[in-house]
Design a protein around this motif. Structure first.
Motif, PDB file in Angstrom:
ATOM      1  N   PRO A  39       1.073  -0.722  -0.296  1.00 54.20           N
ATOM      2  CA  PRO A  39      -0.134   0.064  -0.133  1.00 54.20           C
ATOM      3  C   PRO A  39       0.547   1.304   0.628  1.00 54.20           C
ATOM      4  O   PRO A  39       0.104   2.246  -0.692  1.00 54.20           O
ATOM      5  CB  PRO A  39      -0.797   0.032   1.369  1.00 54.20           C
ATOM      6  CG  PRO A  39      -1.024  -2.061   1.316  1.00 54.20           C
ATOM      7  CD  PRO A  39       0.523  -2.102   1.346  1.00 54.20           C
ATOM      8  N   CYS A  40       2.268   1.584   0.551  1.00 53.99           N
ATOM      9  CA  CYS A  40       3.534   2.669   0.839  1.00 53.99           C
ATOM     10  C   CYS A  40       3.097   2.341  -0.918  1.00 53.99           C
ATOM     11  O   CYS A  40       3.316   4.286  -1.506  1.00 53.99           O
ATOM     12  CB  CYS A  40       3.971   2.210   1.479  1.00 53.99           C
ATOM     13  SG  CYS A  40       3.460   2.661   3.140  1.00 53.99           S
ATOM     14  N   TYR A  41       4.075   2.095  -1.438  1.00 55.28           N
ATOM     15  CA  TYR A  41       4.116   1.591  -2.704  1.00 55.28           C
ATOM     16  C   TYR A  41       2.879   2.527  -3.504  1.00 55.28           C
ATOM     17  O   TYR A  41       3.356   3.622  -4.755  1.00 55.28           O
ATOM     18  CB  TYR A  41       4.474   0.889  -3.309  1.00 55.28           C
ATOM     19  CG  TYR A  41       6.231   0.665  -3.175  1.00 55.28           C
ATOM     20  CD1 TYR A  41       7.058   1.050  -3.970  1.00 55.28           C
ATOM     21  CD2 TYR A  41       7.086  -0.228  -1.517  1.00 55.28           C
ATOM     22  CE1 TYR A  41       8.833   0.890  -3.769  1.00 55.28           C
ATOM     23  CE2 TYR A  41       8.097  -0.337  -1.771  1.00 55.28           C
ATOM     24  CZ  TYR A  41       9.057   0.370  -2.750  1.00 55.28           C
ATOM     25  OH  TYR A  41      10.298   0.229  -2.164  1.00 55.28           O
ATOM     26  N   ALA A  42       2.054   1.571  -3.729  1.00 58.74           N
ATOM     27  CA  ALA A  42       0.865   2.402  -3.721  1.00 58.74           C
ATOM     28  C   ALA A  42       0.845   4.091  -3.688  1.00 58.74           C
ATOM     29  O   ALA A  42      -0.238   4.422  -4.785  1.00 58.74           O
ATOM     30  CB  ALA A  42      -0.717   1.424  -4.669  1.00 58.74           C
ATOM     31  N   VAL A  43       0.700   4.159  -2.979  1.00 61.36           N
ATOM     32  CA  VAL A  43      -0.025   5.636  -2.350  1.00 61.36           C
ATOM     33  C   VAL A  43       1.709   5.997  -3.100  1.00 61.36           C
ATOM     34  O   VAL A  43       0.887   7.387  -3.475  1.00 61.36           O
ATOM     35  CB  VAL A  43       0.174   6.026  -0.958  1.00 61.36           C
ATOM     36  CG1 VAL A  43       0.524   7.570  -0.981  1.00 61.36           C
ATOM     37  CG2 VAL A  43      -1.181   5.607  -0.314  1.00 61.36           C
ATOM     38  N   PHE A  44       2.278   6.193  -2.927  1.00 63.69           N
ATOM     39  CA  PHE A  44       3.776   6.512  -3.769  1.00 63.69           C
ATOM     40  C   PHE A  44       3.154   7.230  -5.032  1.00 63.69           C
ATOM     41  O   PHE A  44       3.929   7.847  -5.849  1.00 63.69           O
ATOM     42  CB  PHE A  44       5.050   6.250  -3.334  1.00 63.69           C
ATOM     43  CG  PHE A  44       6.053   6.607  -4.068  1.00 63.69           C
ATOM     44  CD1 PHE A  44       6.888   8.262  -3.468  1.00 63.69           C
ATOM     45  CD2 PHE A  44       6.771   6.487  -5.177  1.00 63.69           C
ATOM     46  CE1 PHE A  44       8.010   8.624  -4.012  1.00 63.69           C
ATOM     47  CE2 PHE A  44       8.013   7.127  -5.874  1.00 63.69           C
ATOM     48  CZ  PHE A  44       8.360   8.324  -5.235  1.00 63.69           C
ATOM     49  N   MET A  45       2.831   6.053  -5.974  1.00 61.32           N
ATOM     50  CA  MET A  45       2.770   5.622  -7.106  1.00 61.32           C
ATOM     51  C   MET A  45       1.787   6.965  -7.608  1.00 61.32           C
ATOM     52  O   MET A  45       1.174   7.137  -8.706  1.00 61.32           O
ATOM     53  CB  MET A  45       2.770   4.044  -7.803  1.00 61.32           C
ATOM     54  CG  MET A  45       3.277   3.334  -8.821  1.00 61.32           C
ATOM     55  SD  MET A  45       3.179   1.097  -7.824  1.00 61.32           S
ATOM     56  CE  MET A  45       2.797   1.553  -9.243  1.00 61.32           C
ATOM     57  N   ILE A  46       0.345   6.775  -6.437  1.00 66.24           N
ATOM     58  CA  ILE A  46      -0.691   8.007  -6.894  1.00 66.24           C
ATOM     59  C   ILE A  46      -0.182   9.007  -7.142  1.00 66.24           C
ATOM     60  O   ILE A  46      -0.382  10.187  -7.523  1.00 66.24           O
ATOM     61  CB  ILE A  46      -1.625   7.429  -6.280  1.00 66.24           C
ATOM     62  CG1 ILE A  46      -2.631   6.065  -6.104  1.00 66.24           C
ATOM     63  CG2 ILE A  46      -2.798   8.878  -6.556  1.00 66.24           C
ATOM     64  CD1 ILE A  46      -3.527   5.584  -5.727  1.00 66.24           C
ATOM     65  N   PHE A  47       1.124   9.663  -5.638  1.00 73.03           N
ATOM     66  CA  PHE A  47       1.511  10.938  -5.423  1.00 73.03           C
ATOM     67  C   PHE A  47       1.955  10.862  -7.206  1.00 73.03           C
ATOM     68  O   PHE A  47       2.479  12.033  -7.133  1.00 73.03           O
ATOM     69  CB  PHE A  47       2.227  10.208  -3.927  1.00 73.03           C
ATOM     70  CG  PHE A  47       2.846  12.259  -4.402  1.00 73.03           C
ATOM     71  CD1 PHE A  47       2.401  13.033  -3.516  1.00 73.03           C
ATOM     72  CD2 PHE A  47       4.307  12.326  -4.380  1.00 73.03           C
ATOM     73  CE1 PHE A  47       2.994  14.131  -3.248  1.00 73.03           C
ATOM     74  CE2 PHE A  47       5.482  13.211  -4.787  1.00 73.03           C
ATOM     75  CZ  PHE A  47       4.606  14.378  -4.008  1.00 73.03           C
ATOM     76  N   SER A  48       3.265  10.385  -7.403  1.00 78.30           N
ATOM     77  CA  SER A  48       3.753  10.362  -8.728  1.00 78.30           C
ATOM     78  C   SER A  48       3.266  10.639  -9.809  1.00 78.30           C
ATOM     79  O   SER A  48       3.250  11.847 -10.395  1.00 78.30           O
ATOM     80  CB  SER A  48       5.043   9.001  -9.217  1.00 78.30           C
ATOM     81  OG  SER A  48       5.575   9.153  -7.835  1.00 78.30           O
ATOM     82  N   GLY A  49       2.043   9.892 -10.080  1.00 79.43           N
ATOM     83  CA  GLY A  49       1.394   9.982 -10.905  1.00 79.43           C
ATOM     84  C   GLY A  49       0.696  11.837 -11.082  1.00 79.43           C
ATOM     85  O   GLY A  49       0.693  12.514 -12.194  1.00 79.43           O
ATOM     86  N   VAL A  50       0.165  12.434  -9.769  1.00 79.03           N
ATOM     87  CA  VAL A  50      -0.510  13.615  -9.840  1.00 79.03           C
ATOM     88  C   VAL A  50       0.749  14.537  -9.309  1.00 79.03           C
ATOM     89  O   VAL A  50       0.411  15.814 -10.278  1.00 79.03           O
ATOM     90  CB  VAL A  50      -1.492  13.616  -8.643  1.00 79.03           C
ATOM     91  CG1 VAL A  50      -1.625  14.980  -7.801  1.00 79.03           C
ATOM     92  CG2 VAL A  50      -2.580  12.407  -8.581  1.00 79.03           C
TER      93      VAL A  50
END
Length: 93
Positions: A39-50
């Motif tokens: 989940p931490c990596y998933a949140v980071f990936m979402i943050f990177s996209g935004v």
């Protein structure tokens, strides 16, 4: 100068999600704490996209490398949302 910094940050963000592979392959603790790491990596990936989308549209950091970062980080964001969805939806139902 601001555009170069934003492009550099977005480029670095391209490679960070791939660090989960050597961690999970080489370290037992990464397998034990996968329920936290994924989940931490998933949140980071979402943050990177935004972050990349906002850098490209609002800050006008529009160069060729940034276009590549925009596409890849946007895909990362979509997969991050999907990963979080696969984690959260079964817990809700």
């Amino acid at each position: 100068m601001k555009n170069k910094i934003l492009t550099t940050i977005s480029t670095i963000m391209l490679f960070i999600p791939w660090t989960i592979l050597p961690l999970r392959i080489n370290f037992q603790w990464a397998l034990d704490y996968a329920h936290i790491m994924i989940p931490c990596y998933a949140v980071f990936m979402i943050f990177s996209g935004v972050f990349t989308i906002l850098s490209y549209t609002k800050a006008k950091a529009q160069n060729n490398l940034m276009k590549v970062c925009l596409i890849v980080n946007s895909l990362y964001a979509v997969f991050g949302v999907a990963a979080l969805g696969m984690i959260i939806v079964p817990k809700i139902m």
